[in-house]
Scaffold this motif. Structure first.
Motif, PDB file in Angstrom:
ATOM      1  N   ALA A   1      -2.965   5.140  11.401  1.00  0.00           N
ATOM      2  CA  ALA A   1      -2.522   4.158  10.487  1.00  0.00           C
ATOM      3  C   ALA A   1      -1.130   3.375  10.911  1.00  0.00           C
ATOM      4  O   ALA A   1      -0.523   2.741   9.867  1.00  0.00           O
TER       5      ALA A   1
ATOM      6  N   TYR B   1      -1.430  -0.468  10.613  1.00  0.00           N
ATOM      7  CA  TYR B   1      -1.669  -0.673   9.314  1.00  0.00           C
ATOM      8  C   TYR B   1      -0.276  -0.853   8.456  1.00  0.00           C
ATOM      9  O   TYR B   1      -0.062  -1.513   7.623  1.00  0.00           O
ATOM     10  N   SER B   2       0.192   0.577   8.406  1.00  0.00           N
ATOM     11  CA  SER B   2       1.293   0.811   7.890  1.00  0.00           C
ATOM     12  C   SER B   2       2.439  -0.015   8.230  1.00  0.00           C
ATOM     13  O   SER B   2       3.207  -0.675   7.696  1.00  0.00           O
TER      14      SER B   2
ATOM     15  N   SER C   1       0.836   3.285   2.246  1.00  0.00           N
ATOM     16  CA  SER C   1       0.934   3.135   3.760  1.00  0.00           C
ATOM     17  C   SER C   1       2.124   2.196   3.976  1.00  0.00           C
ATOM     18  O   SER C   1       2.306   2.297   5.116  1.00  0.00           O
TER      19      SER C   1
ATOM     20  N   VAL D   1       3.746   6.661   6.824  1.00  0.00           N
ATOM     21  CA  VAL D   1       3.013   6.629   8.006  1.00  0.00           C
ATOM     22  C   VAL D   1       2.086   7.685   8.320  1.00  0.00           C
ATOM     23  O   VAL D   1       2.652   9.273   8.337  1.00  0.00           O
ATOM     24  N   ASP D   2       0.673   7.598   8.386  1.00  0.00           N
ATOM     25  CA  ASP D   2      -0.142   8.722   8.796  1.00  0.00           C
ATOM     26  C   ASP D   2      -0.794   8.320  10.163  1.00  0.00           C
ATOM     27  O   ASP D   2      -0.945   7.253  10.626  1.00  0.00           O
TER      28      ASP D   2
ATOM     29  N   SER E   1       0.761  -1.066  -0.069  1.00  0.00           N
ATOM     30  CA  SER E   1       0.116  -0.154  -0.186  1.00  0.00           C
ATOM     31  C   SER E   1       0.922   1.060  -0.145  1.00  0.00           C
ATOM     32  O   SER E   1       2.047   1.125   0.430  1.00  0.00           O
TER      33      SER E   1
END
Length: 241
Positions: free
Chosen positions: A150, A153-154, A142, A146-147, A140
């Protein structure tokens, strides 16, 4: 003309997996669909066959190594070979770390990382014995950044890229491709429990590309000559920052 390939696709009941299955079947490849929602993949496989394609379906939970091995072994027995595995199954229940959504963290680790490893474990011995094969892993955007909300998930998507690069370096007869989509029209946001986060993600998804765009990237990678290994493709909306 590209020879017909036997392509296994996980998470094929919707989104990128479904779009890839339909696209590859339309191009003459034999697709084997795996997902937890058996009724849904049965319907997709039936529609593909009605359109003249070659498709079959099998219930699959990628978090189970035995289920993944059975999925691969069945395809090997029926078709005599596995040319491509598309490790597509994934989940994305975003949340801030201080929400302590440990069950969601573990689910992402189980599906997004263990699921990919289980897929590799199931097909790699078969491909090694044949001296050919192609593993496509879905990361992704991601997996590159990195946000907030997330982090986990990242982390799983960074892991997919690391696993893929390790496998590539260890391989001389198996091709390895990482596909990193940006905002794509899928059902991933449905798993987000926080209403505000889900709304924010769906707002960003207004510029999303169709899942077929990612399927086309996968098709491009797997149809290159055998001596060409497309290692990584990033595909995202033109408008995405």
């Amino acid at each position: 003309m590209v020879p017909s390939k036997v392509v296994l696709i996980t998470g094929a009941s919707s989104g990128i997996g479904e779009a890839t299955a339909r696209l590859l079947a339309a191009a003459g490849h034999r697709v084997v669909l795996g997902a937890r929602r058996e009724e849904r993949i049965e319907a997709v496989a039936k529609e593909i066959r009605a359109a003249g394609g070659m498709a079959e379906h099998h219930a699959l939970d990628v978090t189970s190594l035995s289920a993944m091995r059975s999925f691969a072994a069945g395809a090997q027995e029926r078709h005599g070979q596995i040319d491509v595995l598309v490790n597509n199954a994934g989940v994305m229940p975003l949340s801030p770390l201080d929400a302590l959504a440990v069950e969601d963290w573990n689910r992402m680790i189980d599906v997004n990382i263990r699921g990919v490893l289980h897929g590799i474990a199931a097909v790699l011995p078969l491909m090694r014995a044949r001296g050919a094969g192609h593993i496509v892993n879905l990361s992704s955007i991601s997996g590159h950044r990195v946000d907030p909300t997330a982090a986990v998930y990242s982390a799983t998507k960074f892991a997919v890229r690391a696993i893929s690069e390790g496998l590539r370096q260890e391989s001389r007869d198996i091709r390895v491709t990482v596909i990193s989509p940006g905002f794509t029209s899928t059902e991933l946001s449905d798993g987000i429990r926080d209403n505000d986060i889900r709304a924010a993600v769906r707002e960003g998804m207004r510029s999303a590309i169709p899942a077929t765009a990612v399927g086309a990237a996968i098709e491009y990678a797997i149809t290159q000559p055998s001596e060409v290994d497309v290692n990584e493709i990033v595909v995202r909306p033109t408008m995405q920052a």
